[in-house]
Design an enzyme around this catalytic site. Sequence first.
Site, PDB file in Angstrom:
ATOM      1  CG  HIS A  49     120.263   8.757 220.648  1.00  0.00           C
ATOM      2  ND1 HIS A  49     119.282   7.939 221.128  1.00  0.00           N
ATOM      3  CD2 HIS A  49     119.797  10.024 220.761  1.00  0.00           C
ATOM      4  CE1 HIS A  49     118.251   8.669 221.531  1.00  0.00           C
ATOM      5  NE2 HIS A  49     118.534   9.935 221.315  1.00  0.00           N
ATOM      6  CG  ASP A  57     113.948  10.215 216.913  1.00  0.00           C
ATOM      7  OD1 ASP A  57     114.118  11.257 217.578  1.00  0.00           O
ATOM      8  OD2 ASP A  57     113.951   9.082 217.427  1.00  0.00           O
TER       9      ASP A  57
END
Length: 440
Positions: free
Chosen positions: A248, A320
């Site tokens: 992330h 993603d």
Amino acid sequence: MAILCILLVLLPGCQDQPQVVAVSGHADMLPPSSVSVEPTQEQKLERYIQTMTLEEKVGQLFYVTIGNLGQPGESVSPGGTGITEREIEVLQQYAPGGIILMGSNIYSDSQVQELIGTLQDSSRIPLFIGVDEEGGMVSRLGKADGISMENVGSMKAIGASQDERQAYETGKTLASGLSALGFNMDFAPVADVLTNPNNYEIGSRSFGSDAILVANMVRNEVQGLQEHGICAVAKHFPGHGGVIGNSHNNLQYVDTSLEELRNTEFLPFQAAIQADSDVILISHLVLTDVEPEHPSTLSGSVVNGLLREELGYEGIIITDSFQMGSITENYDQAEAAVMAIQSGCDMILMPAEYESCYQGILEAVQTGSITEEQINQICIRILQTKIKRGILTMDQVEFLFCSIPQSALRTGRISNHIYGRGLRIHSHIDTLRFLIVRYE
């Protein structure tokens, strides 16, 4: 034998009387088999796609948040619990293939049902509506006070039981709760093998460190979800269990050899493929032994080479989130979106700059760096999956097939050869949108 050909066309706004076009002429009577040929589902889809504009087809490649609809130029906000007129306008303009709801979009059962209903009613093509509902630490619905659906618990606990039936029942329970709220896709199960015990990004989200056990659990959860009407998303290929850092924030590198990946990390994904998982999600990990320059999402060697060709996966491949630092810190959004599609991905999840990504892919098709045939094949995969799960019905993909011999044209006995390119019906608004007839 003389016949009178009458074509009735009901157009939007012409509700009182259909327009009647009469074409008189002479034609030989044809046997029924010559006049009407029932097309296959794939042929119907191909013709349906022919009626779509390039913009609509590119739209299907995106899986966005409500925040993306509110701020298509740039948005990392997931949006709120309702939807505005502006957001509906953007939804109809860009025609995304799916919408994922985040925690801030979820308040109560009735609110979620109403929100999803509005989204579906506002979309020309029925939407995938998904959510991250893994259980345990990732439970968008289970954490909301007004939602009756309960958190099913961590996958680590289910894996520790070594009872595969529990994984199936977890999928079944999730499917029941999600269907009742209007969802048709769950971004689960986690198919990562926890090969690094210090991996805090995956941790208890994984079924465990034994690849065979994880594979059996993944297979059963996929079956539990999909046998009860919810698309499963096996994630995060090629396997996120050996990582220490957090993708992330920025790119994470995996030094595991390709042979080790085949013997361990790939096993749960092979099980998901055997269970016919509708979707597989690609992570932003960099496989240094395969593609050291780019994350897996942007690597043809990983997406096409490993997942499509070596493992034989034929379903939808989704990236993603494009709001993760692995992408935002290293790539221009439009550049990354084009690279993902070129590499073999079918859908872009949660772009940080929706409009930029959309325009980037559109321009890539227009300039030839992505072929329209590739976009068509992606759309077929997406629409086939929507049909398989009852999201899109064949009543919405009906076509007019009318065959008249070329001899009739050559002799002038019938002046117009009707060949139906497509009839698109949206039953959820009970409206015949248009009829396209091509004359040859």
